[in-house]
Motif scaffolding. Structure first.
Motif, mmCIF file in Angstrom:
data_model
loop_
_atom_site.group_PDB
_atom_site.id
_atom_site.type_symbol
_atom_site.label_atom_id
_atom_site.label_comp_id
_atom_site.label_asym_id
_atom_site.label_seq_id
_atom_site.Cartn_x
_atom_site.Cartn_y
_atom_site.Cartn_z
ATOM 1 N N SER A 2 108.434 -13.451 86.050
ATOM 2 C CA SER A 2 109.351 -14.532 86.380
ATOM 3 C C SER A 2 110.701 -14.321 85.704
ATOM 4 O O SER A 2 111.750 -14.455 86.322
ATOM 5 C CB SER A 2 108.735 -15.858 85.965
ATOM 6 N N VAL A 3 110.654 -13.967 84.420
ATOM 7 C CA VAL A 3 111.910 -13.771 83.698
ATOM 8 C C VAL A 3 112.668 -12.572 84.258
ATOM 9 O O VAL A 3 113.883 -12.600 84.389
ATOM 10 C CB VAL A 3 111.631 -13.579 82.198
ATOM 11 N N PHE A 4 111.935 -11.541 84.643
ATOM 12 C CA PHE A 4 112.594 -10.339 85.152
ATOM 13 C C PHE A 4 112.834 -10.397 86.656
ATOM 14 O O PHE A 4 113.195 -9.398 87.260
ATOM 15 C CB PHE A 4 111.762 -9.105 84.828
ATOM 16 N N SER A 5 112.612 -11.560 87.265
ATOM 17 C CA SER A 5 112.731 -11.609 88.721
ATOM 18 C C SER A 5 114.179 -11.808 89.133
ATOM 19 O O SER A 5 115.064 -12.013 88.311
ATOM 20 C CB SER A 5 111.890 -12.745 89.271
ATOM 21 N N ASP A 6 114.374 -11.761 90.433
ATOM 22 C CA ASP A 6 115.707 -11.888 91.008
ATOM 23 C C ASP A 6 116.324 -13.246 90.723
ATOM 24 O O ASP A 6 117.497 -13.349 90.407
ATOM 25 C CB ASP A 6 115.600 -11.741 92.533
ATOM 26 N N SER A 7 115.509 -14.285 90.873
ATOM 27 C CA SER A 7 116.104 -15.624 90.906
ATOM 28 C C SER A 7 116.139 -16.304 89.549
ATOM 29 O O SER A 7 116.629 -17.420 89.452
ATOM 30 C CB SER A 7 115.346 -16.487 91.901
ATOM 31 N N ALA A 8 115.639 -15.642 88.507
ATOM 32 C CA ALA A 8 115.710 -16.263 87.185
ATOM 33 C C ALA A 8 117.171 -16.404 86.768
ATOM 34 O O ALA A 8 118.003 -15.563 87.093
ATOM 35 C CB ALA A 8 114.957 -15.417 86.167
ATOM 36 N N THR A 9 117.452 -17.490 86.039
ATOM 37 C CA THR A 9 118.837 -17.723 85.655
ATOM 38 C C THR A 9 119.242 -16.769 84.535
ATOM 39 O O THR A 9 118.393 -16.241 83.829
ATOM 40 C CB THR A 9 119.014 -19.154 85.138
ATOM 41 N N VAL A 10 120.543 -16.583 84.414
ATOM 42 C CA VAL A 10 121.047 -15.709 83.352
ATOM 43 C C VAL A 10 120.641 -16.268 81.999
ATOM 44 O O VAL A 10 120.345 -15.532 81.064
ATOM 45 C CB VAL A 10 122.579 -15.613 83.426
ATOM 46 N N GLU A 11 120.593 -17.582 81.923
ATOM 47 C CA GLU A 11 120.306 -18.205 80.644
ATOM 48 C C GLU A 11 118.919 -17.803 80.132
ATOM 49 O O GLU A 11 118.754 -17.390 78.988
ATOM 50 C CB GLU A 11 120.389 -19.707 80.804
ATOM 51 N N ILE A 12 117.946 -17.907 81.024
ATOM 52 C CA ILE A 12 116.592 -17.607 80.567
ATOM 53 C C ILE A 12 116.429 -16.111 80.348
ATOM 54 O O ILE A 12 115.765 -15.658 79.408
ATOM 55 C CB ILE A 12 115.545 -18.181 81.535
#
Lengths: 237, 806
Positions: free
Chosen positions: A142-152
């Motif tokens: 999830s963190v390394f996915s396309d749609s994760a925010t820059v913040e996370i």
């Protein structure tokens, strides 16, 4: 391939071996066995559907709501993860943990110099051995996915780079980080004066409150100015 | 700040009355708990902190030097250290715990949620709260209360989350940096409180027969659906190929292929609109005259011959109106026939207009989005930090590529350091002068070659036209005539192939300071060449219809053919370039020179070639409606050929490549000279150029625009009930005032935004100053802390430091 065994710490400081990458990597290679061709085959096989148990519907929905992954990606992750487990354990995939050495055989991770840190950060194992449950694995993707925010993404990047887990990036962390980036071998490392200069410059640029270390906010500040971060901090399954 | 500060003065051993300014009454309780904590702490953790402590001390020394009030604690041997108690407190500082402690994260989330609730009327601004920190109110420094404090914040967070709508709640949970298990438990807690909304627990009692069947059916369908979903995932266009490329070459080369994909969607859109509204209709009602020529195969290259009288070109399309309710004069209209009329010329011009307009909107949208992503206010400094923190490309998964990436990062870091060192000593006047001379010579040379190329193309095209006419009059064979037409596109494509290499040589000679500048200069030169040559060709095409063409010939078709030839030749020469520049060069490098190196994939040049090809397509779409189809075919082939060549022949580029920045530049180039140029050319053609009299949908009109005008007039006469439409046309399209008004508004908006950005810059500067001040304050406080703690261990602080507080 830089040999891990030859590395020596220089100048009294434990100059960054990316922790544990030597032996584990080699272990991973042995286990892989069949050579590089296998990985691709195995994953297209996963896409076509293996014999893994199914994810319950409502769990799938919940995972989708709580992560940045789509349903397809979760299903794919489920298949990939169940392939890491021995056959007889595949029925109870949600309860099992996969040891770190096994996780690192994934083609997406096995060459990454930060592999150990990634496992360490995302693992919820009590004893910190880096083993991963399916949920941890989903977290990682999830963190390394396309749609994760820059913040996370930047939050986890900070934790990955914080080698000693003390909540700040100090000189030692930065040194290890640079060594991971440039490669581990004696001949590939930066010289000590170069390293000093580099770290000095990094601190000058990003240590806004001038306390000699970089904390999360300062780190995120740097990251927010670099648009390429979000596109490179990505692992495609 | 006073609260934690007063706490830090609660020193264990200070009971002996060393600091009279402390209130000692409530100290006993604090003291014992603190001692406990100290015991719990591992020694190792303290060790890790020493480096930070040393730094603090260094800064503190500067502060002390300024105020000259207390002495610096004596350094102990090589590593001057703070006392363990100080380090304890340092380790507990909120700015340090936030990175790893669960409690701090939860508290941060809580603060955010509260903020969100306060401005619940607004949309959730997640980006705005990026640097939100846990406030000291929720997360104060009570060392002994860690666990219970955490629980408190936890329940507070749950309460806060409950006040939000479920979508906002999900959003927050999604973006929370805690583990999935924790998120699930949080969600469960939340769900428990809104039990009415929650789905009933799945029960275990036996199902009825019918229910069993239904259950089986549902599970079967589900597994099918899941299989389908994962199949869909793997079928995403080029997903595998793109992953492979990214895994080996990283984001930089990947950006080329993504750009190619973007172009493909643009062309697919253009092609589909033309196919539906123009081509299909015309194919349904072909003109009476059949195609007299035979297909020979040469047409694929020249676009002439058999293709001339096909759907490919403008000349084939006729000016019929289907279901025409009116005869030309409006008096004999028969409305209410049940079918709407379909006017071919109108369809033609509207399709062009609408498709260009939507392409423009799409382009501007993607450009603005990409600008938003890649440019940040005040993002000019911090090269080293950015390089180190953001350099690693996690997509790269091949061992060899990882090693290569290591090497590249190392050289880049060394270059950066070298640059930084050379910046500190300025160049001598003589060398600066030498540089100026080299730079101006290089530019003069490149501009000179551009000029030479343009003149050569101009004379060649004039000459070829004459030769073509002569040979036609002289009656030479048709195939020879057609083959002769290929000379001009070949020469232009050859120029486009060779000149970039010349510019590369120039770049190697002039040695720009930074690699980024080098890339920009190369792009600039290539762009100038291509655009100037294309501009000249456009002029040539529009002007030659005046004198050189016979009255009965369809000049639009011949321009379309010319553009087709250019597109095809461009493709052929790209293939040639791939073959010569990549394959042969690799073989030479490997076999002859025995070097391990491989040619690098030149992203900038390749992307520019793509932009050039796209410009040709946009230019030609009016004259050759099927040109987008040709372009689609070309792009698809190009994808596979480039990918194969890349995998076999190339290595990843060693220069740093700011992928998102460069893709912004490329999309801007696609929009600005390429699309805008094509749009201007087409608008001029539609507005001012007289179409041929014997062919095409506009054979009766003075200009193409005229057809729209006459249609509006007819509409006004025939159906007065849509008078608003004609009104719009008359006052908004026909009137220049409206245009001025719109552009004025646009300029005002742009100005406003510039001012806002300026203001933001100022605020950023002020905030930075403030943070730096806070940092100094922090150092100062830490110093005092150390002074108090260190007193027992080393030596007493100098009396009189109290005055500092005042």
């Amino acid at each position: 391939m830089p040999r891990a065994g030859r590395r020596r710490p220089v100048g009294g400081v434990a100059v960054g071996r990316c922790p544990g990458d030597g032996d584990l990597r080699r272990g991973g290679r042995k286990r892989r066995g069949e050579g590089p061709g296998r990985s691709r085959g195995s994953w297209s096989g996963a896409a076509m559907g293996g014999s893994a148990s199914q994810l319950p519907r409502d769990l799938l929905d919940e995972y989708q709501e709580l992560t940045f992954l789509t349903k397809q990606e979760i299903l794919l992750a489920h298949k990939r993860f169940s392939e890491l487990l021995p056959k007889e354990e595949r029925e109870s995939i949600l309860l099992k943990r996969v040891p770190k050495s096994k996780i690192l055989t994934l083609p997406e991770l096995r060459a990454n110099p930060f592999q150990d840190r990634i496992c360490r950060v995302f693992s919820t194992a009590e004893d910190g051995d880096g083993s991963m449950s399916f949920e941890d694995f989903l977290d990682l993707l999830s963190v390394f996915s396309d749609s994760a925010t820059v913040e996370i993404k930047s939050h986890y990047a900070f934790r990955i780079f914080d080698f000693d887990d003390d909540g700040i990036l100090d000189r030692k962390d930065l040194e290890k980080l640079v060594n991971c980036l440039t490669g581990e071998g004696d001949e590939t490392r930066l010289s000590e004066s170069e390293m000093d200069q580099l770290i000095q410059n990094i601190l000058e640029e990003s240590d806004i409150d001038k306390d000699g270390t970089i904390n999360l906010s300062e780190f995120q500040h740097v990251i927010s100015r670099s648009p390429d971060f979000a596109s490179s901090f990505k692992i495609v399954l | 700040m006073t609260q934690p500060f007063s706490f830090t003065l609660c020193v264990p051993e200070s009971r002996d009355g060393a600091s009279p300014d402390l209130s000692l009454g409530d100290e006993g309780a604090m003291h014992s708990s603190f001692q406990e904590l100290l015991r719990e702490q591992e020694l190792q953790e303290l060790q890790e902190l020493t480096v930070g402590g040393r730094e603090n001390l260094a800064h503190g020394a500067a502060a002390a030097g300024r105020t000259e009030v207390w002495e610096e604690p004596e350094p102990r041997g090589e590593h001057p250290d703070f006392s363990s108690a100080t380090l304890q407190i340092l380790a507990r500082m909120p700015s340090r715990t936030i990175g790893h402690s669960r409690g701090a994260i939860i508290s941060q989330c809580y603060n955010r949620t509260t903020k969100l609730r306060r401005r619940n009327s607004q949309p959730p601004l997640h980006q705005a709260s990026r640097s939100a920190r846990p406030s000291l109110r929720q997360y104060d420094l009570e060392l002994d209360a860690g666990r219970s404090e955490q629980e408190d914040t936890h329940s507070l967070l749950v309460k806060e989350l409950q006040t939000l709508s479920s979508s906002q709640r999900n959003h927050i949970l999604q973006a929370m940096p805690v583990s999935l298990a924790e998120k699930r438990s949080l969600r469960q807690e939340l769900g428990g409180h809104r039990s009415t909304l929650r789905k009933p627990e799945r029960t275990r009692w036996p199902l009825s027969c019918c229910g069993q069947l239904k259950h089986d059916f549902i599970t079967g369908f589900r597994s099918l659906w899941d299989g389908f979903l994962s199949l869909l995932h793997s079928l995403q266009p080029w997903h595998q190929s793109l992953k492979q490329i990214g895994g080996r070459f990283g984001s930089s080369v990947l950006s080329y292929f993504l750009f190619l994909k973007t172009l493909l969607t643009f062309n697919a859109f253009l092609f589909l609109t033309f196919l539906i509204f123009v081509v299909a209709t015309q194919a349904r009602y072909p003109p009476a005259a059949g195609n007299s020529r035979l297909f020979t195969g040469l047409e694929l290259l020249t676009g002439a011959g058999y293709f001339t009288q096909t759907l490919m070109y403008y000349g084939y399309y006729s000016n019929f109106t289907l279901n025409d309710p009116c005869t030309p004069s409006c008096g004999r209209c028969q409305p209410g026939k049940g079918h709407l009329p379909y006017n071919m010329p109108l369809a033609y011009v509207f399709t062009i207009g609408v498709s260009f307009f939507s392409t423009c909107i799409l382009l501007v949208y993607s450009m603005s989005r990409s600008f938003g992503e890649s440019y940040r206010v005040g993002s000019t400094s911090g090269h080293f930090a950015m390089k180190v923190f953001c350099a690693w490309d996690y997509k790269v998964i091949q061992r060899r590529s990882v090693r290569l990436q290591n090497e590249n990062i190392r050289t880049q870091l060394k270059e950066l350091l070298g640059e930084w060192q050379s910046k500190s000593r300025p160049l001598s006047l003589c060398r600066r002068l030498g540089r100026m001379v080299v730079l101006s010579l290089a530019w003069a040379l490149s501009l000179g070659t551009v000029l030479g190329c343009v003149i050569a193309v101009y004379y060649l095209s004039e000459h070829l036209l004459k030769v073509h006419r002569d040979s036609r009059d002289g009656g030479s064979s048709e195939a020879r005539q057609e083959a002769f037409l290929l000379v001009l596109p070949m020469v232009v494509s050859l120029m486009n192939l060779v000149m970039p290499y010349l510019y590369n040589l120039l770049a190697a000679w002039e040695k720009q300071e930074s690699p980024a500048l080098e890339v920009y200069v190369a792009i600039c030169r290539n762009l100038i060449l291509k655009m100037v040559v294309l501009g000249l060709l456009c002029y040539h095409w529009l002007s030659r219809k005046r004198g050189y063409y016979l009255e009965d010939e369809c000049w639009e078709t011949s321009v379309g053919q010319e553009l087709y030839r250019f597109v095809v030749m461009d493709f052929v020469f790209t293939l040639l370039d791939t073959f010569l520049g990549e394959l042969l060069w690799r073989l030479i490098l490997e076999k002859k020179l025995m070097r391990k190196q491989r040619p690098e994939f030149d992203i900038a040049r390749n992307v520019l070639e793509l932009i050039y090809g796209q410009t040709l397509t946009w230019l030609g779409v009016l004259f050759c409606p099927l040109l987008p189809a040709v372009q689609i075919l070309k792009l698809v082939l190009l994808f596979y050929i480039k990918k194969t060549s890349l995998m076999k022949n190339c290595q990843s580029p060693s220069k740093p490549w700011r992928a998102s920045h460069m893709s912004t530049v490329f999309i801007t180039l696609l929009c600005f000279p390429s699309f805008l140029g094509a749009a201007i050319f087409l608008s001029y053609t539609i507005w001012a150029v007289r179409p041929s009299k014997t062919c095409g949908p506009f054979r009766m009109q003075e200009t193409i625009y005229e057809s729209g005008k006459t249609w509006v007039q007819e509409l006004e006469k025939c159906s007065p009930n849509i008078a608003w439409f004609t009104w719009i046309h008359k006052h908004l399209v026909g009137n220049t005032f409206f245009l001025f008004f719109v552009s004025g508004v646009l300029l005002a908006v742009i100005y406003l935004h510039i001012q806002v950005v300026k203001g933001q810059r100022r605020i950023i500067r002020l905030l930075k100053e403030q943070i730096a001040n806070e940092g100094e304050d922090k150092v100062f406080l830490i110093q005092r802390l150390q002074c108090i703690y260190g007193k027992q261990e080393t030596h007493p602080c100098v009396p009189g430091r109290k005055e500092l507080n005042a």
